[in-house]
Design an enzyme around this catalytic site. Structure first.
Site, PDB file in Angstrom:
ATOM      1  N   HIS A  46      -0.140   8.338  -9.553  1.00 30.15           N
ATOM      2  CA  HIS A  46       0.090   7.617  -8.248  1.00 30.15           C
ATOM      3  C   HIS A  46      -0.268   8.230  -7.044  1.00 30.15           C
ATOM      4  O   HIS A  46      -0.806   7.699  -6.292  1.00 30.15           O
ATOM      5  CB  HIS A  46       1.580   7.204  -8.283  1.00 30.15           C
ATOM      6  CG  HIS A  46       2.253   6.416  -7.305  1.00 30.15           C
ATOM      7  ND1 HIS A  46       2.955   6.803  -6.462  1.00 30.15           N
ATOM      8  CD2 HIS A  46       1.864   5.065  -6.889  1.00 30.15           C
ATOM      9  CE1 HIS A  46       3.225   5.875  -5.539  1.00 30.15           C
ATOM     10  NE2 HIS A  46       2.605   4.899  -5.751  1.00 30.15           N
ATOM     11  N   GLU A  49      -3.960   7.862  -6.785  1.00 32.18           N
ATOM     12  CA  GLU A  49      -4.220   6.494  -6.262  1.00 32.18           C
ATOM     13  C   GLU A  49      -4.141   6.279  -4.690  1.00 32.18           C
ATOM     14  O   GLU A  49      -4.822   5.666  -4.283  1.00 32.18           O
ATOM     15  CB  GLU A  49      -3.477   5.596  -7.036  1.00 32.18           C
ATOM     16  CG  GLU A  49      -3.443   4.084  -6.820  1.00 32.18           C
ATOM     17  CD  GLU A  49      -2.357   3.428  -6.234  1.00 32.18           C
ATOM     18  OE1 GLU A  49      -2.321   2.892  -5.275  1.00 32.18           O
ATOM     19  OE2 GLU A  49      -1.321   3.333  -7.156  1.00 32.18           O
ATOM     20  N   HIS A  50      -2.974   6.893  -4.329  1.00 32.52           N
ATOM     21  CA  HIS A  50      -2.912   6.756  -2.817  1.00 32.52           C
ATOM     22  C   HIS A  50      -3.973   7.595  -2.093  1.00 32.52           C
ATOM     23  O   HIS A  50      -4.501   7.291  -0.943  1.00 32.52           O
ATOM     24  CB  HIS A  50      -1.493   7.472  -2.347  1.00 32.52           C
ATOM     25  CG  HIS A  50      -0.289   6.449  -2.504  1.00 32.52           C
ATOM     26  ND1 HIS A  50       0.679   6.285  -1.624  1.00 32.52           N
ATOM     27  CD2 HIS A  50       0.020   5.615  -3.506  1.00 32.52           C
ATOM     28  CE1 HIS A  50       1.371   5.398  -1.889  1.00 32.52           C
ATOM     29  NE2 HIS A  50       1.151   4.887  -2.969  1.00 32.52           N
ATOM     30  N   GLU A 126       8.576   6.147  -0.258  1.00 34.45           N
ATOM     31  CA  GLU A 126       8.703   5.251  -1.499  1.00 34.45           C
ATOM     32  C   GLU A 126       9.626   5.687  -2.647  1.00 34.45           C
ATOM     33  O   GLU A 126      10.109   4.561  -3.161  1.00 34.45           O
ATOM     34  CB  GLU A 126       7.163   5.037  -1.907  1.00 34.45           C
ATOM     35  CG  GLU A 126       6.810   3.849  -3.044  1.00 34.45           C
ATOM     36  CD  GLU A 126       5.644   3.798  -3.456  1.00 34.45           C
ATOM     37  OE1 GLU A 126       5.257   3.152  -4.267  1.00 34.45           O
ATOM     38  OE2 GLU A 126       4.527   4.701  -3.117  1.00 34.45           O
TER      39      GLU A 126
END
Length: 408
Positions: A46, A49-50, A126
């Site tokens: 993740h 991906e960011h 998040e």
């Protein structure tokens, strides 16, 4: 007619032209996610991906956003346990720009150390938001209960501890080792020219070195309990049984069983627990399949004082349906799933997503008439049998708020 081509290095390209469409959807679908991470590196898939959106090739984050939005398009990504997707929507003339941007993201990201530290703070925020959202968090708890310490149990966002320990070298290694051609699919649908898409794919990805990625550890549903006794207004409960791998021939039967039992307002669970007993505001059943395993699950939220009653009744309702599901319930469930499939296929994004997932599961593009035929072949007896089979296995139970009801 959808077309499938494999480049010389093993990367797959799927193209589905849609006459009459003015837009296109194109994406890079990588069959790699959080279950591929090693211990201590949770959240890496993740994070990468960011991070690739923070700058790639000659563009910084602002320039990437402006490049796609200058032509009225959109560019985004998401990470799951078994998949990472970079996807774009544009008008037809700009599909080349969209794939160029995606290629830059995964093949030439800057991964600036300063940006990395700032983005880790964003992800921690998040994560905090997820921890404050029981509806989301209960799924992670249920996977932990179902798969214990196996990689598939790992939450996609990672933990504050693992995120804090990730560095640039981890991101570089992840992209180098995981994003290999055999696990990548480029899928395009809408107003696209197949010859043009193939030329773009070859130009942007044809030189990607063919090399075996690290193997993905197999998972086995073990079952267990995950109780989170934090203070909460309601108790959120979930239980799961072993489901089926995505490619299993009985997966359509189990999917229909789940839809009939808890897939809509007419389903047994909704009618029994919410409408007739007032036990739950939110309740639904679902299935999720992976390459090697799967889950059948039921989620609900209820008043703390009635939590035990609610989860026991939910369990009993599912078990009863496995023996007396009716033809009418099956027909209704089939109609709902068929409608969902056909409605999704009306959009370029829906078609691109469906092609990529089909390739990951079956190694080919499954036509929509094949999918519908599989659903229509399910009888009430086979749907009941699928329900009975999964109920014979171990159970996983998770809760947030209050004491866990162990009776399920």
């Amino acid at each position: 007619m959808a077309e499938l081509t494999r480049l010389a290095n093993g990367l797959t390209v799927a193209i589905d032209p849609m006459p009459g469409s003015q837009s296109a959807a194109i994406g890079l679908y990588a069959a790699v996610g959080s279950r591929s991470e090693v211990d201590g590196k949770g959240g890496l898939a993740h994070l990468v991906e960011h991070m690739v959106f923070k700058g790639a090739r000659g563009r910084d984050a602002r320039a990437i956003a402006e490049a796609i939005e200058d032509v009225g398009g959109s560019l985004n990504a998401w990470t799951a346990r078994d998949q990472t997707v970079f996807h774009a929507r544009t008008l037809a003339p700009d599909v080349g720009l969209a794939l160029e941007l995606i290629a830059d993201l995964v093949r030439a990201p800057k991964l600036d150390p300063g940006e990395l530290e700032r983005e880790k703070l964003v992800i921690l925020s998040e994560l905090g938001e997820c921890l404050d959202a029981p509806d989301d968090l209960i799924h992670d708890h249920l996977f932990e209960a179902a798969f214990g310490h196996q990689p598939l149990a790992r939450p996609v966002l990672g933990t504050a501890e693992t995120i804090g320990g990730l560095g640039r070298a981890d991101c570089v290694t992840w992209l180098d080792e995981q994003y290999r051609p055999e696990r990548l699919v480029i899928a395009a649908a809408g107003k696209v020219d197949p010859g043009h898409i193939l030329l773009l794919a070859e130009a942007l990805f044809g030189d990607l070195e063919e090399a075996a990625p690290p193997p993905i550890a197999a998972a086995e549903f073990a079952g267990g309990i995950r109780s989170d006794r934090r203070a909460a207004e309601q108790t959120h409960l979930a239980f799961a049984c072993p489901g089926l791998p995505s490619s299993d021939s009985q997966a359509p039967a189990l999917s229909l069983f789940a839809q009939a039992v808890g897939g809509g307002m007419s389903s047994r669970l909704f009618q029994e627990l919410r409408e007739e007993r007032g036990l739950a505001y939110s309740i639904y059943a679902w299935t999720q399949g992976f390459a090697d395993t799967g889950l059948f699950g039921v989620n609900l939220s209820t008043d703390k004082a009635r939590a035990a009653e609610a989860i026991i009744l939910a369990r009993d309702t599912v078990e009863k349906a496995a023996h007396d599901l009716t033809d009418a319930e099956l027909r209704r469930a089939r109609a709902q799933i068929e409608a969902g499939i056909l409605m999704a296929l009306e959009t370029p994004q829906g078609r691109a997503d469906a092609m990529a997932r089909s390739i990951e599961i079956f190694g080919r593009i499954m036509r929509h008439d094949e999918m519908l035929a599989e659903l229509r072949a399910v009888t009430v007896d086979s749907a009941r049998a699928a329900g009975q089979a999964m109920l014979t296995g171990p159970r996983a139970i998770a809760s947030i708020g209050g004491k866990l009801a162990l009776a399920a």
